[in-house]
Motif scaffolding. Structure first.
Motif, PDB file in Angstrom:
ATOM      1  N   THR A   9     -51.930  -9.898 -43.522  1.00  0.00           N
ATOM      2  CA  THR A   9     -51.446 -10.781 -42.459  1.00  0.00           C
ATOM      3  C   THR A   9     -52.561 -11.106 -41.467  1.00  0.00           C
ATOM      4  N   VAL A  10     -53.264 -10.087 -41.033  1.00  0.00           N
ATOM      5  CA  VAL A  10     -54.382 -10.305 -40.105  1.00  0.00           C
ATOM      6  C   VAL A  10     -55.447 -11.174 -40.756  1.00  0.00           C
ATOM      7  N   PHE A  11     -55.738 -10.905 -42.020  1.00  0.00           N
ATOM      8  CA  PHE A  11     -56.720 -11.697 -42.755  1.00  0.00           C
ATOM      9  C   PHE A  11     -56.292 -13.167 -42.844  1.00  0.00           C
ATOM     10  N   ALA A  12     -55.007 -13.415 -43.073  1.00  0.00           N
ATOM     11  CA  ALA A  12     -54.506 -14.787 -43.143  1.00  0.00           C
ATOM     12  C   ALA A  12     -54.642 -15.488 -41.792  1.00  0.00           C
ATOM     13  N   TYR A  13     -54.380 -14.781 -40.693  1.00  0.00           N
ATOM     14  CA  TYR A  13     -54.554 -15.385 -39.368  1.00  0.00           C
ATOM     15  C   TYR A  13     -56.030 -15.691 -39.090  1.00  0.00           C
ATOM     16  N   VAL A  14     -56.905 -14.777 -39.492  1.00  0.00           N
ATOM     17  CA  VAL A  14     -58.343 -15.015 -39.307  1.00  0.00           C
ATOM     18  C   VAL A  14     -58.776 -16.252 -40.079  1.00  0.00           C
ATOM     19  N   ARG A  19     -60.720 -22.066 -40.171  1.00  0.00           N
ATOM     20  CA  ARG A  19     -60.831 -23.260 -41.024  1.00  0.00           C
ATOM     21  C   ARG A  19     -61.051 -24.495 -40.161  1.00  0.00           C
ATOM     22  N   HIS A  20     -61.777 -25.456 -40.707  1.00  0.00           N
ATOM     23  CA  HIS A  20     -62.075 -26.678 -39.966  1.00  0.00           C
ATOM     24  C   HIS A  20     -61.189 -27.837 -40.374  1.00  0.00           C
ATOM     25  N   SER A  21     -60.627 -27.793 -41.573  1.00  0.00           N
ATOM     26  CA  SER A  21     -59.751 -28.883 -41.993  1.00  0.00           C
ATOM     27  C   SER A  21     -58.304 -28.543 -41.657  1.00  0.00           C
ATOM     28  N   ALA A  22     -57.537 -29.574 -41.334  1.00  0.00           N
ATOM     29  CA  ALA A  22     -56.143 -29.379 -40.933  1.00  0.00           C
ATOM     30  C   ALA A  22     -55.306 -28.844 -42.095  1.00  0.00           C
ATOM     31  N   GLY A  23     -55.581 -29.302 -43.299  1.00  0.00           N
ATOM     32  CA  GLY A  23     -54.812 -28.845 -44.454  1.00  0.00           C
ATOM     33  C   GLY A  23     -54.988 -27.368 -44.722  1.00  0.00           C
ATOM     34  N   ALA A  24     -56.225 -26.902 -44.684  1.00  0.00           N
ATOM     35  CA  ALA A  24     -56.488 -25.480 -44.913  1.00  0.00           C
ATOM     36  C   ALA A  24     -55.905 -24.639 -43.787  1.00  0.00           C
ATOM     37  N   ALA A  26     -53.267 -25.372 -41.942  1.00  0.00           N
ATOM     38  CA  ALA A  26     -51.812 -25.355 -42.110  1.00  0.00           C
ATOM     39  C   ALA A  26     -51.404 -24.429 -43.250  1.00  0.00           C
ATOM     40  N   TRP A  27     -52.155 -24.453 -44.350  1.00  0.00           N
ATOM     41  CA  TRP A  27     -51.847 -23.587 -45.491  1.00  0.00           C
ATOM     42  C   TRP A  27     -51.940 -22.116 -45.095  1.00  0.00           C
ATOM     43  N   TRP A  28     -53.020 -21.728 -44.443  1.00  0.00           N
ATOM     44  CA  TRP A  28     -53.189 -20.330 -44.059  1.00  0.00           C
ATOM     45  C   TRP A  28     -52.214 -19.929 -42.954  1.00  0.00           C
ATOM     46  N   LEU A  29     -51.835 -20.877 -42.098  1.00  0.00           N
ATOM     47  CA  LEU A  29     -50.829 -20.576 -41.074  1.00  0.00           C
ATOM     48  C   LEU A  29     -49.472 -20.316 -41.729  1.00  0.00           C
ATOM     49  N   LEU A  30     -49.133 -21.091 -42.744  1.00  0.00           N
ATOM     50  CA  LEU A  30     -47.884 -20.860 -43.469  1.00  0.00           C
ATOM     51  C   LEU A  30     -47.904 -19.484 -44.140  1.00  0.00           C
ATOM     52  N   THR A  36     -46.236 -12.300 -41.871  1.00  0.00           N
ATOM     53  CA  THR A  36     -45.745 -11.644 -40.661  1.00  0.00           C
ATOM     54  C   THR A  36     -44.297 -11.215 -40.849  1.00  0.00           C
ATOM     55  N   PHE A  37     -43.488 -12.088 -41.401  1.00  0.00           N
ATOM     56  CA  PHE A  37     -42.088 -11.776 -41.669  1.00  0.00           C
ATOM     57  C   PHE A  37     -41.974 -10.609 -42.654  1.00  0.00           C
ATOM     58  N   ALA A  38     -42.744 -10.645 -43.725  1.00  0.00           N
ATOM     59  CA  ALA A  38     -42.703  -9.582 -44.726  1.00  0.00           C
ATOM     60  C   ALA A  38     -43.188  -8.253 -44.147  1.00  0.00           C
ATOM     61  N   THR A  39     -44.229  -8.288 -43.342  1.00  0.00           N
ATOM     62  CA  THR A  39     -44.753  -7.072 -42.726  1.00  0.00           C
ATOM     63  C   THR A  39     -43.740  -6.462 -41.761  1.00  0.00           C
ATOM     64  N   THR A  40     -43.094  -7.303 -40.978  1.00  0.00           N
ATOM     65  CA  THR A  40     -42.069  -6.825 -40.048  1.00  0.00           C
ATOM     66  C   THR A  40     -40.933  -6.146 -40.804  1.00  0.00           C
ATOM     67  N   LEU A  41     -40.477  -6.767 -41.880  1.00  0.00           N
ATOM     68  CA  LEU A  41     -39.408  -6.162 -42.677  1.00  0.00           C
ATOM     69  C   LEU A  41     -39.859  -4.856 -43.333  1.00  0.00           C
ATOM     70  N   ALA A  42     -41.103  -4.788 -43.770  1.00  0.00           N
ATOM     71  CA  ALA A  42     -41.607  -3.568 -44.400  1.00  0.00           C
ATOM     72  C   ALA A  42     -41.667  -2.410 -43.406  1.00  0.00           C
ATOM     73  N   PHE A  43     -42.118  -2.676 -42.189  1.00  0.00           N
ATOM     74  CA  PHE A  43     -42.171  -1.617 -41.179  1.00  0.00           C
ATOM     75  C   PHE A  43     -40.767  -1.205 -40.740  1.00  0.00           C
ATOM     76  N   ALA A  44     -39.853  -2.164 -40.634  1.00  0.00           N
ATOM     77  CA  ALA A  44     -38.470  -1.835 -40.278  1.00  0.00           C
ATOM     78  C   ALA A  44     -37.820  -0.989 -41.366  1.00  0.00           C
ATOM     79  N   GLN A  45     -38.052  -1.350 -42.616  1.00  0.00           N
ATOM     80  CA  GLN A  45     -37.490  -0.597 -43.735  1.00  0.00           C
ATOM     81  C   GLN A  45     -38.033   0.830 -43.766  1.00  0.00           C
ATOM     82  N   ALA A  46     -39.306   0.986 -43.488  1.00  0.00           N
ATOM     83  CA  ALA A  46     -39.904   2.322 -43.475  1.00  0.00           C
ATOM     84  C   ALA A  46     -39.323   3.168 -42.346  1.00  0.00           C
TER      85      ALA A  46
END
Length: 81
Positions: A9-14, A19-24, A26-30, A36-46
């Motif tokens: 997740t941190v790597f994806a935000y970095v 990135r300099h292009s809007a497409g890249a 937006a892709w990495w932001l998605l 982030t959602f998956a990480t939150t659920l994983a920590f809650a489940q643990a």
């Protein structure tokens, strides 16, 4: 697994903000938002799994429950509380 998700997740935000292009960006932001959602659920489940008790009761605990007594009272009695 949850720590790997956190690192990804941190790597994806970095990557999103470097990135300099809007497409890249937006892709990495998605990817980052989904991660982030998956990480939150994983920590809650643990945390839920760590605080839950076992799925089944022993024969002794079932017998105490049928008698109308607290099945876990013997554990409190042994601990000295």
């Amino acid at each position: 697994m949850r720590w790997l998700l956190l690192v990804l997740t941190v790597f994806a935000y970095v990557l999103c903000f470097s990135r300099h292009s809007a497409g890249a960006m937006a892709w990495w932001l998605l990817i980052a938002v989904i991660a982030t959602f998956a990480t939150t659920l994983a920590f809650a489940q643990a945390r839920i799994e760590g605080n839950s008790r076992g799925d089944s009761l022993s024969e002794y605990e079932l017998r105490r429950l049928r008698e109308g007594k607290d099945p876990l009272a013997h554990e409190r009695d042994r601990s000295g509380s």
